[in-house]
Design a protein around this motif. Structure first.
Motif, PDB file in Angstrom:
ATOM      1  N   GLU A 189       0.829  -1.207   0.000  1.00 30.04           N
ATOM      2  CA  GLU A 189       0.000   0.000   0.000  1.00 30.04           C
ATOM      3  C   GLU A 189       0.865   1.259   0.000  1.00 30.04           C
ATOM      4  OE1 GLU A 189      -4.067  -1.439   2.274  1.00 30.04           O
ATOM      5  OE2 GLU A 189      -2.276  -0.992   3.470  1.00 30.04           O
ATOM      6  N   TYR A 190       1.979   1.240   0.744  1.00 29.03           N
ATOM      7  CA  TYR A 190       2.834   2.431   0.720  1.00 29.03           C
ATOM      8  C   TYR A 190       3.463   2.609  -0.658  1.00 29.03           C
ATOM      9  CZ  TYR A 190       5.461   6.399   2.248  1.00 29.03           C
ATOM     10  OH  TYR A 190       5.926   7.682   2.354  1.00 29.03           O
ATOM     11  N   LEU A 191       3.790   1.517  -1.306  1.00 29.32           N
ATOM     12  CA  LEU A 191       4.334   1.616  -2.656  1.00 29.32           C
ATOM     13  C   LEU A 191       3.326   2.229  -3.628  1.00 29.32           C
ATOM     14  CD1 LEU A 191       6.218  -1.790  -2.919  1.00 29.32           C
ATOM     15  CD2 LEU A 191       7.253   0.491  -2.929  1.00 29.32           C
ATOM     16  N   ARG A 192       2.043   2.126  -3.321  1.00 31.38           N
ATOM     17  CA  ARG A 192       1.011   2.720  -4.175  1.00 31.38           C
ATOM     18  C   ARG A 192       0.653   4.140  -3.750  1.00 31.38           C
ATOM     19  NH1 ARG A 192      -5.159   0.394  -5.428  1.00 31.38           N
ATOM     20  NH2 ARG A 192      -5.864   2.285  -6.537  1.00 31.38           N
ATOM     21  N   PHE A 193       0.453   4.347  -2.446  1.00 34.23           N
ATOM     22  CA  PHE A 193      -0.084   5.625  -1.982  1.00 34.23           C
ATOM     23  C   PHE A 193       0.977   6.583  -1.421  1.00 34.23           C
ATOM     24  CE2 PHE A 193      -3.624   2.596  -1.602  1.00 34.23           C
ATOM     25  CZ  PHE A 193      -4.571   3.245  -2.364  1.00 34.23           C
ATOM     26  N   GLY A 194       2.162   6.075  -1.184  1.00 35.96           N
ATOM     27  CA  GLY A 194       3.218   6.919  -0.651  1.00 35.96           C
ATOM     28  C   GLY A 194       4.306   7.228  -1.641  1.00 35.96           C
ATOM     29  N   ARG A 195       5.040   6.215  -2.011  1.00 36.12           N
ATOM     30  CA  ARG A 195       6.264   6.390  -2.790  1.00 36.12           C
ATOM     31  C   ARG A 195       6.096   7.209  -4.083  1.00 36.12           C
ATOM     32  NH1 ARG A 195      11.316   3.637  -3.702  1.00 36.12           N
ATOM     33  NH2 ARG A 195      11.885   3.732  -5.910  1.00 36.12           N
ATOM     34  N   PRO A 196       5.134   6.913  -4.960  1.00 37.72           N
ATOM     35  CA  PRO A 196       5.087   7.676  -6.218  1.00 37.72           C
ATOM     36  C   PRO A 196       4.939   9.174  -6.011  1.00 37.72           C
ATOM     37  CG  PRO A 196       3.626   5.764  -6.298  1.00 37.72           C
ATOM     38  CD  PRO A 196       4.056   5.916  -4.883  1.00 37.72           C
ATOM     39  N   TYR A 197       4.186   9.550  -4.990  1.00 37.20           N
ATOM     40  CA  TYR A 197       3.918  10.973  -4.748  1.00 37.20           C
ATOM     41  C   TYR A 197       5.076  11.615  -3.976  1.00 37.20           C
ATOM     42  CZ  TYR A 197      -0.445   9.047  -6.289  1.00 37.20           C
ATOM     43  OH  TYR A 197      -1.388   8.375  -7.028  1.00 37.20           O
ATOM     44  N   ASP A 198       5.758  10.841  -3.136  1.00 39.23           N
ATOM     45  CA  ASP A 198       7.004  11.324  -2.528  1.00 39.23           C
ATOM     46  C   ASP A 198       8.005  11.695  -3.614  1.00 39.23           C
ATOM     47  OD1 ASP A 198       5.899  10.619  -0.065  1.00 39.23           O
ATOM     48  OD2 ASP A 198       7.120   8.811   0.166  1.00 39.23           O
ATOM     49  N   LEU A 199       8.191  10.775  -4.556  1.00 38.99           N
ATOM     50  CA  LEU A 199       9.198  10.987  -5.597  1.00 38.99           C
ATOM     51  C   LEU A 199       8.822  12.136  -6.521  1.00 38.99           C
ATOM     52  CD1 LEU A 199      10.057   7.281  -6.508  1.00 38.99           C
ATOM     53  CD2 LEU A 199      11.279   8.830  -4.973  1.00 38.99           C
ATOM     54  N   GLU A 200       7.540  12.300  -6.776  1.00 36.97           N
ATOM     55  CA  GLU A 200       7.106  13.415  -7.620  1.00 36.97           C
ATOM     56  C   GLU A 200       7.393  14.745  -6.916  1.00 36.97           C
ATOM     57  OE1 GLU A 200       5.701  15.081 -11.098  1.00 36.97           O
ATOM     58  OE2 GLU A 200       6.170  12.979 -10.639  1.00 36.97           O
ATOM     59  N   ALA A 201       7.095  14.825  -5.631  1.00 42.99           N
ATOM     60  CA  ALA A 201       7.378  16.055  -4.881  1.00 42.99           C
ATOM     61  C   ALA A 201       8.872  16.344  -4.839  1.00 42.99           C
ATOM     62  CB  ALA A 201       6.825  15.935  -3.465  1.00 42.99           C
ATOM     63  N   LEU A 202       9.678  15.311  -4.607  1.00 45.58           N
ATOM     64  CA  LEU A 202      11.118  15.494  -4.443  1.00 45.58           C
ATOM     65  C   LEU A 202      11.831  15.902  -5.728  1.00 45.58           C
ATOM     66  CD1 LEU A 202      11.918  12.544  -2.019  1.00 45.58           C
ATOM     67  CD2 LEU A 202      12.237  14.977  -1.529  1.00 45.58           C
ATOM     68  N   LYS A 203      11.157  15.817  -6.862  1.00 45.70           N
ATOM     69  CA  LYS A 203      11.760  16.336  -8.090  1.00 45.70           C
ATOM     70  C   LYS A 203      12.095  17.819  -7.946  1.00 45.70           C
ATOM     71  CE  LYS A 203       9.557  13.120 -11.336  1.00 45.70           C
ATOM     72  NZ  LYS A 203       8.553  12.986 -12.437  1.00 45.70           N
ATOM     73  N   GLY A 204      11.342  18.522  -7.113  1.00 41.89           N
ATOM     74  CA  GLY A 204      11.593  19.934  -6.910  1.00 41.89           C
ATOM     75  C   GLY A 204      12.842  20.226  -6.115  1.00 41.89           C
ATOM     76  N   ALA A 205      13.402  19.220  -5.437  1.00 39.49           N
ATOM     77  CA  ALA A 205      14.576  19.416  -4.579  1.00 39.49           C
ATOM     78  C   ALA A 205      15.865  18.943  -5.228  1.00 39.49           C
ATOM     79  CB  ALA A 205      14.365  18.683  -3.246  1.00 39.49           C
ATOM     80  N   GLN A 206      15.840  18.664  -6.511  1.00 34.93           N
ATOM     81  CA  GLN A 206      16.999  18.071  -7.184  1.00 34.93           C
ATOM     82  C   GLN A 206      18.260  18.914  -7.057  1.00 34.93           C
ATOM     83  OE1 GLN A 206      15.760  17.389 -11.218  1.00 34.93           O
ATOM     84  NE2 GLN A 206      14.552  15.571 -10.726  1.00 34.93           N
ATOM     85  N   ALA A 207      18.111  20.230  -6.967  1.00 37.31           N
ATOM     86  CA  ALA A 207      19.286  21.101  -6.902  1.00 37.31           C
ATOM     87  C   ALA A 207      19.858  21.207  -5.483  1.00 37.31           C
ATOM     88  CB  ALA A 207      18.937  22.498  -7.418  1.00 37.31           C
ATOM     89  N   GLY A 208      19.212  20.607  -4.504  1.00 37.18           N
ATOM     90  CA  GLY A 208      19.707  20.664  -3.133  1.00 37.18           C
ATOM     91  C   GLY A 208      20.819  19.660  -2.879  1.00 37.18           C
ATOM     92  N   TRP A 209      21.750  20.004  -1.998  1.00 37.26           N
ATOM     93  CA  TRP A 209      22.836  19.076  -1.665  1.00 37.26           C
ATOM     94  C   TRP A 209      22.629  18.403  -0.309  1.00 37.26           C
ATOM     95  CZ3 TRP A 209      25.769  19.897   2.748  1.00 37.26           C
ATOM     96  CH2 TRP A 209      25.783  21.187   3.294  1.00 37.26           C
ATOM     97  N   LEU A 210      21.584  18.824   0.435  1.00 35.77           N
ATOM     98  CA  LEU A 210      21.335  18.254   1.759  1.00 35.77           C
ATOM     99  C   LEU A 210      19.851  17.913   1.901  1.00 35.77           C
ATOM    100  CD1 LEU A 210      22.437  17.441   4.516  1.00 35.77           C
ATOM    101  CD2 LEU A 210      22.155  19.813   5.275  1.00 35.77           C
ATOM    102  N   ASN A 211      19.380  17.001   1.082  1.00 34.37           N
ATOM    103  CA  ASN A 211      18.002  16.540   1.179  1.00 34.37           C
ATOM    104  C   ASN A 211      17.935  15.319   2.105  1.00 34.37           C
ATOM    105  OD1 ASN A 211      16.762  18.421  -0.649  1.00 34.37           O
ATOM    106  ND2 ASN A 211      17.790  17.330  -2.312  1.00 34.37           N
ATOM    107  N   ILE A 212      16.942  15.342   2.982  1.00 38.18           N
ATOM    108  CA  ILE A 212      16.817  14.330   4.036  1.00 38.18           C
ATOM    109  C   ILE A 212      15.399  13.770   4.015  1.00 38.18           C
ATOM    110  CG2 ILE A 212      16.925  13.912   6.532  1.00 38.18           C
ATOM    111  CD1 ILE A 212      18.727  16.503   6.660  1.00 38.18           C
ATOM    112  N   VAL A 213      15.258  12.460   3.964  1.00 40.19           N
ATOM    113  CA  VAL A 213      13.963  11.824   4.168  1.00 40.19           C
ATOM    114  C   VAL A 213      13.884  11.348   5.610  1.00 40.19           C
ATOM    115  CG1 VAL A 213      12.676   9.697   3.736  1.00 40.19           C
ATOM    116  CG2 VAL A 213      13.317  11.148   1.840  1.00 40.19           C
ATOM    117  N   HIS A 214      12.814  11.757   6.288  1.00 40.33           N
ATOM    118  CA  HIS A 214      12.547  11.277   7.643  1.00 40.33           C
ATOM    119  C   HIS A 214      11.411  10.261   7.581  1.00 40.33           C
ATOM    120  CE1 HIS A 214      11.873  11.106  11.923  1.00 40.33           C
ATOM    121  NE2 HIS A 214      10.607  11.432  11.734  1.00 40.33           N
ATOM    122  N   ILE A 215      11.686   9.035   8.009  1.00 38.68           N
ATOM    123  CA  ILE A 215      10.699   7.958   8.007  1.00 38.68           C
ATOM    124  C   ILE A 215      10.068   7.946   9.396  1.00 38.68           C
ATOM    125  CG2 ILE A 215      10.291   5.545   7.442  1.00 38.68           C
ATOM    126  CD1 ILE A 215      13.270   5.597   6.327  1.00 38.68           C
TER     127      ILE A 215
END
Length: 323
Positions: A189-215
């Motif tokens: 379920e997380y692979l369906r409802f979480g991950r794809p939208y996490d990755l879409e949002a994080l496209k905006g942070a590509q230029a950052g050098w200190l991106n952190i995912v908190h689980i």
């Protein structure tokens, strides 16, 4: 290493797995900026830089993503979440906060903006505490279409905000993700409802050098196990989780990913009320598990806002003695 590093040099070295003069260190709690980016910048600078001289300045999510004006009562309403432009007042205040802090900190001091995942925002829209989460969990299993539509809208809004935040001077995004535990969604379920939208949002942070995912695992759900392995290929430099609350341990995580790890201190433990010996033992334990490599020593999640300054001062003093 005898030569003292700057915070920027120290954190960058930790990300690369190189030797540091001491482990980078950070802790945080929330502020009450009354909707003002200027007030949040002042409180943030005073806490992270002036008072404790921490290696990372973390802008807390205290200028929150705007909830729908009329409120959300039914899952079906999530189809109609607004598309937010950068002119949105809350976004403008966050960007102002970033610019003010960057002016004060100089060009290379690590500065991160805290944002939540699309799924986390939907939990919050539906209600406080566990109410919203439970409604989304139930809805995802019985009526997923409006939830997926809402997730896509929020991810798109976040992508634009992240890109603007990096352009304004943030070093990266601290991206907090709820729902990826065995008490919430299944892995599938997380692979369906979480991950794809996490990755879409994080496209905006590509230029950052200190991106952190908190689980995120809720402090009251002590038996939670996070799906740590689902995040090891996210496009970020650092993985954060409450390693003292849930697995994996720091030592185990070193074998699961080549990313830098952020943790080691229990957010409801010695750092908030412990003796000097207890604080030192927890700090040393984290450093021993990792041999001080690929580690940013930090609390697993936000410490209470009313915590006494005494244990924080002790931890900061002990830091310079721990190599």
């Amino acid at each position: 290493m005898s030569q003292q590093m700057t915070p920027g040099e120290r954190v960058r070295a930790a990300l690369r797995g190189e030797t540091v003069d001491r482990v980078p260190f950070c802790f945080w709690h929330h502020f009450r900026p009354q909707g003002s980016g200027k007030q949040l910048a002042a409180a943030t600078f005073e806490f992270f830089k002036t008072k404790y001289e921490l290696d990372i300045v973390k802008i807390m999510p205290d200028l929150p993503y705007p909830e729908p004006v009329e409120g959300i009562q039914e899952v079906e309403q999530l189809r109609f979440l607004p598309r937010l432009e950068l002119e949105t007042p809350a976004f403008q205040e966050q960007l102002l906060c970033i610019r003010l802090l960057r002016q004060q900190l100089g060009p290379d001091y690590p500065l991160i903006l805290t944002l939540f995942s699309p799924l986390t925002y939907l939990f919050n829209f539906m209600g406080a505490d566990f109410t919203g989460k439970n409604l989304i969990l139930a809805g995802a299993r019985s009526n997923p279409a409006p939830i997926e539509k809402g997730l896509a809208i929020v991810a798109d809004n976040l992508q634009r905000l992240m890109q603007a935040a990096i352009a304004a001077g943030a070093s990266g995004i601290f991206f907090s993700c709820m729902g990826a535990t065995n008490a919430d969604f299944s892995r599938e379920e997380y692979l369906r409802f979480g991950r794809p939208y996490d990755l879409e949002a994080l496209k905006g942070a590509q230029a950052g050098w200190l991106n952190i995912v908190h689980i995120h695992a809720d402090p009251s759900q002590i038996e939670d196990q996070v799906y740590f392995d689902l995040f090891t290929d996210y496009p970020v430099q650092v993985l954060s989780w409450s390693d003292r609350l849930t697995g994996p341990s720091l030592g185990e995580a070193l074998e699961l990913t080549d990313k830098c790890l952020m943790g080691g201190l229990w957010e409801r433990g010695p750092l908030t009320h412990g003796s000097e010996t207890e604080i030192e033992n927890e700090m040393l334990g984290a450093i021993m598990q990792t041999k001080g490599h690929r580690l940013i020593l930090a609390n697993g999640c936000s410490i209470p806002d009313d915590v006494s300054e005494r244990p924080l001062q002790i931890a900061r003093r002990l830091l310079d003695q721990l190599h």
